[in-house]
Design a protein around this motif. Structure first.
Motif, PDB file in Angstrom:
ATOM      1  N   THR A  30       0.837  -1.206   0.000  1.00 53.12           N
ATOM      2  CA  THR A  30       0.000   0.000   0.000  1.00 53.12           C
ATOM      3  C   THR A  30       0.865   1.247   0.000  1.00 53.12           C
ATOM      4  O   THR A  30       0.581   2.229  -0.690  1.00 53.12           O
ATOM      5  CB  THR A  30      -0.900   0.008   1.245  1.00 53.12           C
ATOM      6  OG1 THR A  30      -1.292  -1.321   1.517  1.00 53.12           O
ATOM      7  CG2 THR A  30      -2.104   0.873   1.055  1.00 53.12           C
ATOM      8  N   LYS A  33       2.220   2.025  -3.339  1.00 51.55           N
ATOM      9  CA  LYS A  33       1.172   2.576  -4.195  1.00 51.55           C
ATOM     10  C   LYS A  33       0.966   4.058  -3.869  1.00 51.55           C
ATOM     11  O   LYS A  33       0.946   4.906  -4.769  1.00 51.55           O
ATOM     12  CB  LYS A  33      -0.112   1.793  -3.934  1.00 51.55           C
ATOM     13  CG  LYS A  33      -1.096   1.850  -5.075  1.00 51.55           C
ATOM     14  CD  LYS A  33      -2.349   1.151  -4.646  1.00 51.55           C
ATOM     15  CE  LYS A  33      -2.943   0.275  -5.693  1.00 51.55           C
ATOM     16  NZ  LYS A  33      -4.029  -0.544  -5.102  1.00 51.55           N
ATOM     17  N   ASP A  93      -8.584   2.154   2.745  1.00 47.75           N
ATOM     18  CA  ASP A  93      -8.739   1.235   1.618  1.00 47.75           C
ATOM     19  C   ASP A  93      -9.667   1.789   0.549  1.00 47.75           C
ATOM     20  O   ASP A  93      -9.328   1.827  -0.629  1.00 47.75           O
ATOM     21  CB  ASP A  93      -9.251  -0.118   2.112  1.00 47.75           C
ATOM     22  CG  ASP A  93      -8.126  -0.879   2.796  1.00 47.75           C
ATOM     23  OD1 ASP A  93      -6.966  -0.604   2.437  1.00 47.75           O
ATOM     24  OD2 ASP A  93      -8.415  -1.691   3.691  1.00 47.75           O
ATOM     25  N   SER A  94     -10.857   2.245   0.998  1.00 47.39           N
ATOM     26  CA  SER A  94     -11.833   2.698   0.011  1.00 47.39           C
ATOM     27  C   SER A  94     -11.317   3.931  -0.730  1.00 47.39           C
ATOM     28  O   SER A  94     -11.429   4.049  -1.944  1.00 47.39           O
ATOM     29  CB  SER A  94     -13.161   3.002   0.697  1.00 47.39           C
ATOM     30  OG  SER A  94     -12.949   3.993   1.676  1.00 47.39           O
ATOM     31  N   GLU A  96      -8.495   3.107  -3.189  1.00 49.95           N
ATOM     32  CA  GLU A  96      -8.988   2.449  -4.397  1.00 49.95           C
ATOM     33  C   GLU A  96      -9.570   3.472  -5.366  1.00 49.95           C
ATOM     34  O   GLU A  96      -9.270   3.482  -6.563  1.00 49.95           O
ATOM     35  CB  GLU A  96     -10.057   1.429  -4.002  1.00 49.95           C
ATOM     36  CG  GLU A  96     -10.255   0.361  -5.058  1.00 49.95           C
ATOM     37  CD  GLU A  96     -11.258  -0.671  -4.562  1.00 49.95           C
ATOM     38  OE1 GLU A  96     -12.125  -1.028  -5.350  1.00 49.95           O
ATOM     39  OE2 GLU A  96     -11.167  -1.076  -3.383  1.00 49.95           O
ATOM     40  N   GLU A  97     -10.386   4.361  -4.773  1.00 52.09           N
ATOM     41  CA  GLU A  97     -11.031   5.400  -5.570  1.00 52.09           C
ATOM     42  C   GLU A  97      -9.978   6.291  -6.242  1.00 52.09           C
ATOM     43  O   GLU A  97     -10.022   6.547  -7.450  1.00 52.09           O
ATOM     44  CB  GLU A  97     -11.871   6.233  -4.593  1.00 52.09           C
ATOM     45  CG  GLU A  97     -12.795   7.236  -5.214  1.00 52.09           C
ATOM     46  CD  GLU A  97     -13.423   8.071  -4.094  1.00 52.09           C
ATOM     47  OE1 GLU A  97     -13.662   9.245  -4.335  1.00 52.09           O
ATOM     48  OE2 GLU A  97     -13.632   7.547  -2.967  1.00 52.09           O
ATOM     49  N   ASP A 114      -6.798   5.609  -6.787  1.00 52.42           N
ATOM     50  CA  ASP A 114      -6.034   4.836  -7.761  1.00 52.42           C
ATOM     51  C   ASP A 114      -6.780   4.766  -9.093  1.00 52.42           C
ATOM     52  O   ASP A 114      -6.214   4.957 -10.160  1.00 52.42           O
ATOM     53  CB  ASP A 114      -5.800   3.436  -7.188  1.00 52.42           C
ATOM     54  CG  ASP A 114      -4.783   2.670  -8.014  1.00 52.42           C
ATOM     55  OD1 ASP A 114      -3.930   3.333  -8.627  1.00 52.42           O
ATOM     56  OD2 ASP A 114      -4.849   1.434  -8.042  1.00 52.42           O
ATOM     57  N   LYS A 115      -8.124   4.507  -8.991  1.00 48.26           N
ATOM     58  CA  LYS A 115      -8.933   4.401 -10.200  1.00 48.26           C
ATOM     59  C   LYS A 115      -8.920   5.716 -10.976  1.00 48.26           C
ATOM     60  O   LYS A 115      -8.684   5.744 -12.186  1.00 48.26           O
ATOM     61  CB  LYS A 115     -10.379   4.033  -9.816  1.00 48.26           C
ATOM     62  CG  LYS A 115     -11.089   3.172 -10.859  1.00 48.26           C
ATOM     63  CD  LYS A 115     -12.465   2.776 -10.403  1.00 48.26           C
ATOM     64  CE  LYS A 115     -13.503   3.719 -10.976  1.00 48.26           C
ATOM     65  NZ  LYS A 115     -14.784   3.653 -10.290  1.00 48.26           N
TER      66      LYS A 115
END
Lengths: 648, 77
Positions: free
Chosen positions: A59, A62, A90-91, A94-95, A97-98
């Motif tokens: 993580t 990233k 986490d959420s 992810e958002e 990263d997208k």
């Protein structure tokens, strides 16, 4: 102040079940410098990292790659609660990263397309002047096509060979397109070679070149606009997520450091051993905190520092706040060793003093001081701040010496009599006061001190400062050597230099009959005694270094020499601007003179940071440090973290 | 008379030439000495930035030559 912080060697032993609490406590205290355990034949093994260190590192990688892509810089933000950050990590990641990868993909695709059409345009440009569909350039059985660049007019040459041809030329770019029956191909190509014919690649496209180029231009503009849009989106993402990225990076870095801590310590089947260093005044605090956290089930003890461990003791500076910026100057050279004197405080006194002595100008002092204060206010970087602090303290001395020298941007403030003529000063009515005759060069000591008129005196005076500074270095060297190798070594290696100097001094005083002349013999005897001591202390290296006594003290004459060069630059600028260019009536030349004045002094201001700074630094590093300083201590790097973006 | 005064140079002019030579030649000497050290120091720094302090010291050691030249020039003039 003159010594680094006192350290204690500590050992923490306990059951492995308590390792996590212990590490947690140590991390929070940020005081314990863990000594890395190296596996030996004692049977102890390096510990295993806790829990899910892999996923944390993943993580972290990233987040850091996103941060570097978005260009997130470390800057002050509001602190966030760890629990809040960890819940949404986490959420949100992810958002983020997208969003980021979607945009990078689109941007990459657009950039590839941009490159494609740019190279196509390059190929098309030579054909723009020829209104012929590109499709007509190829696909013939009985015709040969020449498309290229030539020099000069080829039409007559070709019509000599054959009458059946079709020639298109663009005189601007020198492009020709020539269609001829295929059986003349060889002959024509020979003829073309005379005209420096160079073949061009015909782009594999359909349509009129000029039209295609204008289409490409339109597409390019639209692509650039789209990329700009994406960049704006990315900047917006950066603003939206900056706080989150900084906070989560910090939180995860801390987690990772804690999880990996067992890799630095020794463990057996069921116990752990942490060896390390604690500042002695904090040992009790660490002991109490660990006992409290583990309910007295972990054992912590202070070990004795063995002499052979001296080089590995971590060194932490122990200086008052005002002196601390000067630690940067020390770090640039080398951190002091644990048993060594820490000369930061001395540098705090002598570095700005030398700088001020060299520069000594009220005008430059005020310019540079305001510059330093402004930069310090604007740039909130930890690397820049100490440098600006050093610059400010240097300017304080420069101001003091500027008043003493009576100089403002190279102009003398007071009027001065030179070669029987009175040169006016900047302040009307402020006359130089003669104080007393200098013993050197028949010069007169005055207030303000005109350096340009007191060269001889100043050279002797600065060399004298050198002698004092160097001897101070020998005294410090004596103390260091005494600590490391005992009194006799100190006396032979460093004391001998002072004995030699005493011998030289007695000799000189006797020779010039300041003291009764037999003193010369005493001087020679003292010198020889010192010489023998040096030979015993340092070996053959000592006598070889003997001339450095002279060259080192003369090296301090740069305090006046470099200063004079700075004055001469400044006064030359003033002379060019106000005596050579300045016109009778205000006009164009006035502007020009002012420009010369500003530009010249701006240049000299920059030089005024570099030249006095480097020379003052060099006097510390080369002349002073050589006498006593070794350096090379390990940095004290406690296990822990000072939170900037998060709080618990 | 006129020939004689042309043949004898003004001592002030000779002093100025001497001072110029003292600074100029020592400046060149420092430059020659520093160029090799400087390039080696930059090379070392590229490998390890912590060597900046040591590199700086080694580079500026020959600078004393030009300072001596400057001092001599000041003494002459």
């Amino acid at each position: 102040m003159l010594n680094p912080r006192q350290m204690s060697r500590a050992l923490i032993v306990g059951h492995k079940d308590l390792l996590e609490e212990t590490i947690e406590t140590l991390h929070k205290m940020n005081l314990f410098h863990i000594e890395d355990y190296v596996e030996d034949d004692s049977g102890l093994k390096i510990g295993k990292p806790f829990g899910n260190v892999d996923s944390i590192s993943k993580t972290l990688v990233k987040i850091r790659s996103i941060a570097s892509y978005l260009g997130v810089k470390n800057e002050a933000t509001e602190k966030q609660k760890v629990s809040v950050v960890s819940n949404k990590l986490d959420s949100m990641l992810e958002e983020l990263d997208k969003e980021v990868s979607e945009r990078t993909d689109r941007k990459n695709a657009l950039e590839t397309r941009l490159k494609e059409i740019e190279s196509l345009k390059k190929d098309l440009l030579p054909f723009v002047g020829i209104p012929l569909d590109l499709d007509l350039y190829r696909g013939y059985d009985s015709l040969a096509v020449f498309a290229g660049v030539v020099k000069g007019n080829i039409e007559t040459e070709i019509s000599d060979i054959t009458g059946s041809y079709e020639l298109f030329t663009d005189s601007k770019s020198g492009t020709i397109v020539l269609f001829i029956p295929i059986n003349y191909k060889e002959e024509i190509s020979k003829a073309l070679a005379e005209f420096d014919y160079r073949e061009l690649k015909v782009p594999n496209q359909k349509g009129i070149p000029a039209e295609i180029v204008s289409m490409i231009d339109a597409e390019k503009a639209s692509i650039i606009k789209q990329i700009e849009g994406i960049d704006a989106d990315i900047a917006k993402l950066k603003d939206n997520y900056k706080d989150f990225i900084l906070a989560s990076n910090e939180m995860l870095s801390i987690e990772a450091a804690k999880c990996e801590a067992p890799l630095h310590i020794a463990t057996s089947e069921s116990t752990f051993f942490i060896e390390g260093w604690v500042p002695s005044d904090s040992f009790k605090n660490v002991e109490n905190a660990i006992s409290k956290a583990t309910m007295n089930r972990v054992f912590i003890t202070e070990l004795e520092i063995e002499p052979k461990q001296e080089p590995v003791v971590p060194v932490d500076y122990n200086n008052p706040k005002i002196v601390r910026p000067f630690q940067e100057i020390m770090n640039l050279y080398a951190r002091p060793r644990y048993k060594e004197l820490d000369p930061t405080t001395l540098i705090f006194i002598t570095f700005p003093l030398f700088y001020g002595m060299i520069l000594g100008d009220i005008g430059y002092a005020l310019i540079l001081m305001s510059l330093a204060i402004v930069i310090k206010k604007i740039i909130k970087s930890d690397a820049v701040k100490p440098l600006m602090d050093i610059l400010i303290s240097c300017q304080i001395y420069t101001l003091v010496f500027g008043i003493l020298y009576g100089e403002f941007l190279g102009f003398p403030l007071a009027s001065v009599v030179s070669h029987g003529e009175v040169e006016a000063g900047l302040i009307p009515g402020f006359n130089t006061i003669e104080l007393f005759a200098s013993p050197f060069g028949g010069e007169m000591i005055t207030f303000p001190i005109h350096r340009t008129h007191l060269v001889m005196t100043m050279i002797v005076f600065t060399a004298l400062i050198g002698v004092i500074h160097i001897n101070f270095g020998y005294i410090l060297g004596f103390i260091n050597e005494n600590r490391k190798h005992g009194f006799s070594a100190a006396l032979l290696e460093k004391g001998s230099w002072m004995v030699i100097e005493l011998g030289i001094l007695l000799g000189i005083l006797g020779y010039f009959e300041v003291l009764p002349s037999p003193i010369v013999y005493a001087g020679v005897i003292v010198f020889l005694a010192g010489f023998l001591m040096l030979l015993k202390g340092e070996g053959i290296k000592g006598p070889v270094e003997l001339p450095s006594l002279l060259s080192n003290s003369l090296s301090y004459t740069r305090l006046i020499a470099v200063g004079l060069s700075s004055i001469y630059i400044a006064s030359t600028v003033n002379m060019i601007a106000f005596e050579m260019i300045w016109p009778e009536k205000i006009g164009v030349m006035t502007v020009f003179a002012i420009f010369i004045f500003i530009f010249g002094h701006a240049l000299n201001t920059v030089l005024s940071i570099i030249a006095p700074g480097l020379h003052a630094l060099r006097l510390q590093y080369v002349e002073f440090f050589n006498k006593f300083y070794e350096g090379g201590g390990r940095k004290y790097d406690p296990f822990g973290y000072i939170r900037k973006y998060t709080e618990e | 008379m006129a020939v004689e005064s042309a043949a004898v140079m003004d001592p002030a002019g000779l002093k100025a030439i001497g001072a110029g030579l003292a600074v100029g030649l020592t400046g060149i000497a420092s430059g020659i000495a520093e160029k090799d050290i400087g390039s080696a120091a930059v090379g070392a720094m590229a490998e390890n930035e912590a060597l900046f302090g040591k590199g700086l010291i080694l580079t500026v050691i020959p600078e004393t030559i030009v300072i001596f030249g400057l001092v001599v020039a000041l003494l002459i003039s």
